[in-house]
Design a protein around this motif. Structure first.
Motif, short mmCIF file in Angstrom:
data_model
loop_
_atom_site.label_atom_id
_atom_site.label_comp_id
_atom_site.label_asym_id
_atom_site.label_seq_id
_atom_site.Cartn_x
_atom_site.Cartn_y
_atom_site.Cartn_z
N VAL A 1 0.86 -1.18 0.00
CA VAL A 1 0.00 0.00 0.00
C VAL A 1 0.89 1.23 0.00
N ASP A 2 0.70 2.11 -0.98
CA ASP A 2 1.36 3.41 -0.99
C ASP A 2 0.40 4.40 -0.36
N LEU A 3 0.76 4.88 0.81
CA LEU A 3 -0.10 5.79 1.55
C LEU A 3 0.36 7.23 1.33
N HIS A 4 -0.53 8.06 0.80
CA HIS A 4 -0.23 9.46 0.49
C HIS A 4 -1.07 10.37 1.38
N TRP A 5 -0.51 11.50 1.74
CA TRP A 5 -1.30 12.57 2.35
C TRP A 5 -1.04 13.89 1.62
N GLY A 6 -0.42 13.78 0.48
CA GLY A 6 -0.20 14.90 -0.44
C GLY A 6 0.02 14.31 -1.82
N ALA A 7 -0.14 15.13 -2.85
CA ALA A 7 -0.06 14.59 -4.21
C ALA A 7 1.38 14.33 -4.65
N LEU A 8 2.31 15.19 -4.24
CA LEU A 8 3.67 15.13 -4.76
C LEU A 8 4.68 15.52 -3.69
N HIS A 9 5.94 15.18 -3.95
CA HIS A 9 7.04 15.61 -3.09
C HIS A 9 7.07 17.14 -3.03
N GLU A 10 7.39 17.68 -1.89
CA GLU A 10 7.37 19.13 -1.69
C GLU A 10 8.32 19.89 -2.60
N MET A 11 9.36 19.22 -3.13
CA MET A 11 10.37 19.95 -3.88
C MET A 11 9.90 20.37 -5.27
N PHE A 12 8.85 19.74 -5.80
CA PHE A 12 8.45 20.03 -7.17
C PHE A 12 7.65 21.33 -7.27
N SER A 13 7.86 22.03 -8.37
CA SER A 13 7.17 23.30 -8.58
C SER A 13 5.70 23.10 -8.86
N PHE A 14 5.36 22.00 -9.53
CA PHE A 14 3.95 21.72 -9.80
C PHE A 14 3.35 21.00 -8.60
N GLN A 15 2.34 21.58 -8.01
CA GLN A 15 1.74 21.04 -6.79
C GLN A 15 0.22 21.12 -6.89
N LEU A 16 -0.46 20.23 -6.18
CA LEU A 16 -1.91 20.24 -6.06
C LEU A 16 -2.27 20.33 -4.58
N ASP A 17 -3.11 21.28 -4.23
CA ASP A 17 -3.46 21.50 -2.84
C ASP A 17 -4.29 20.34 -2.32
N ALA A 18 -3.86 19.74 -1.22
CA ALA A 18 -4.54 18.57 -0.67
C ALA A 18 -5.97 18.89 -0.26
N ASP A 19 -6.19 20.07 0.34
CA ASP A 19 -7.55 20.43 0.76
C ASP A 19 -8.49 20.53 -0.44
N GLN A 20 -7.99 21.06 -1.55
CA GLN A 20 -8.82 21.15 -2.76
C GLN A 20 -9.13 19.77 -3.32
N LEU A 21 -8.16 18.86 -3.23
CA LEU A 21 -8.39 17.50 -3.70
C LEU A 21 -9.54 16.86 -2.92
N TRP A 22 -9.55 17.06 -1.61
CA TRP A 22 -10.59 16.47 -0.79
C TRP A 22 -11.94 17.15 -1.03
N GLN A 23 -11.94 18.44 -1.21
CA GLN A 23 -13.20 19.16 -1.42
C GLN A 23 -13.89 18.73 -2.72
#
Length: 392
Positions: free
Chosen positions: A184-206
């Motif tokens: 099981v790959d367990l995520h609590w964010g979409a991507l590693h923090e170092m990348f410029s392209f990011q997706l907000d976790a709260d928006q993903l849940w909403q």
């Protein structure tokens, strides 16, 4: 300059294209009619994790062009992959039930969830782990549920503490169950923090919603968020796998009512516009994906075209040709939002310890600070090793 692809590579790509457009199989039949190294073709399909698609398309549309022993081998592989996928889907549903009983909401993405929503068939997308997203405050509860269910933490941590687990900059850890042969790959964010392209976790849940496929229900990312995530996932790994491009194309085809206005607006607001554009161009160029005219116009950007060519070179590099560190770093830097963002990425890639460093060198806890020296030393040693390889 574009590298000439082998006939076997062309055939594998042709199978993926024919899956997307079954009415246009003539080019594939032309590819398969010429002399081919079928062992090399199968290795190529395996390397790119598209063996189920290749076997399905060949058996359905071009069985008369394939040697009987090869056709039988493809059928047997397809059956084995189908059996593995069904077993994986059963474990996925069992894990979701266990987490549901513990009162933990979970978003399923990639793996069996993507096979069902994008490919409409569990057997057509091979997967080896279960990707689940939870809220950061639920990570420790999920850890306890999984450990109580026979899983063990597989991700190395600098410190074996609850705080170290949740503070992982990768925002992801994995658990394995050797008895069931699953992870099981367990995520609590979409991507590693170092990348410029990011997706907000709260928006993903909403924006998440309940999907119902093949008698199974699960919480899924919205089609627009999932598309951006799939583009980011391919870019993160420098497109070393054709399956990730097929994921994007199949996802788009499976959602003809996708809100493209919302998707492009979301991409621009999250600084993922260039990411989306170049991935769409890549899907169009490689797989012949048909896009709405206004989206083709949106993606027709000079920087995106350059990055799509870079991604194409990553995707179809010769077997054994490792891209090294510099080319991926240059590629990822192209998405940076200014020099500060770029400098942060370089620092993270060169100096911040990661899993390979912890695997290579085992240090006692009082000496953990030395990992910040291990990382750049390993970086330089590996670069020298690559430079010393004889050119082909």
């Amino acid at each position: 300059m574009k590298r000439e692809m082998s006939p076997e590579t062309n055939a594998v790509v042709g199978c993926a294209s024919a899956f997307l457009s079954p009415s246009e199989v003539a080019p594939l039949k032309t590819e398969l009619a010429q002399p081919l190294d079928w062992d090399a073709l199968q290795r190529m399909a395996d390397d790119h994790s598209v063996m189920p698609l290749v076997a399905y398309v060949v058996c359905r549309h071009a069985g008369d062009l394939v040697p009987p022993n090869i056709l039988q081998r493809f059928r047997e592989r397809f059956i084995r992959i189908t059996q593995d996928s069904l077993a994986g889907a059963q474990e996925w549903q069992r894990v979701l039930r266990a987490l549901g009983e513990a009162g933990v909401p979970v978003i399923s993405f990639k793996g069996p969830a993507l096979a069902l929503t994008a490919y409409r068939n569990l057997a057509l997308r091979e997967f080896h782990d279960l990707d689940l997203m939870v809220r950061s405050e639920d990570v420790l509860r999920v850890r306890d549920v999984l450990v109580g269910d026979g899983y063990s933490l597989g991700s190395p941590l600098l410190r074996q503490t609850d705080a170290a687990l949740v503070r992982s900059s990768n925002r992801q850890v994995y658990f394995t169950n050797k008895e069931r042969g699953t992870s099981v790959d367990l995520h609590w964010g979409a991507l590693h923090e170092m990348f410029s392209f990011q997706l907000d976790a709260d928006q993903l849940w909403q924006a998440a919603y309940v999907e119902r496929q093949e008698g199974m229900s699960f919480l899924s990312l919205s089609p627009e968020h999932l598309l951006l995530y799939l583009c980011a996932h391919g870019a993160k790994h420098c497109w070393r796998n054709l399956c990730w491009l097929c994921d994007i194309a199949c996802h788009i085809q499976a959602h003809p009512r996708m809100d493209w206005d919302a998707c492009t607006r979301l991409a621009e607001l999250t600084s993922c516009g260039l990411l989306l554009k170049h991935a769409l161009l890549l899907s169009e160029q490689v797989l012949g994906l048909q896009l709405p005219e206004r989206i083709k116009h949106y993606a027709d950007d000079g920087r995106a075209r350059v990055l799509a060519e870079t991604a194409r070179a990553f995707l179809f590099r010769e077997h054994g040709d490792h891209p090294g560190y510099l080319r991926p770093l240059q590629y990822h830097l192209a998405f940076a939002k200014g020099w500060r963002d770029g400098a942060s990425l370089v620092f993270a890639r060169v100096f911040v310890p990661a899993e390979p460093d912890w695997h290579r060198v085992r240090l006692p806890r009082p000496l953990y600070f030395l990992y910040y020296l291990v990382r750049p030393i390993r970086f330089v040693v590996e670069r020298l090793a690559v430079a010393a390889r004889p050119s082909r």
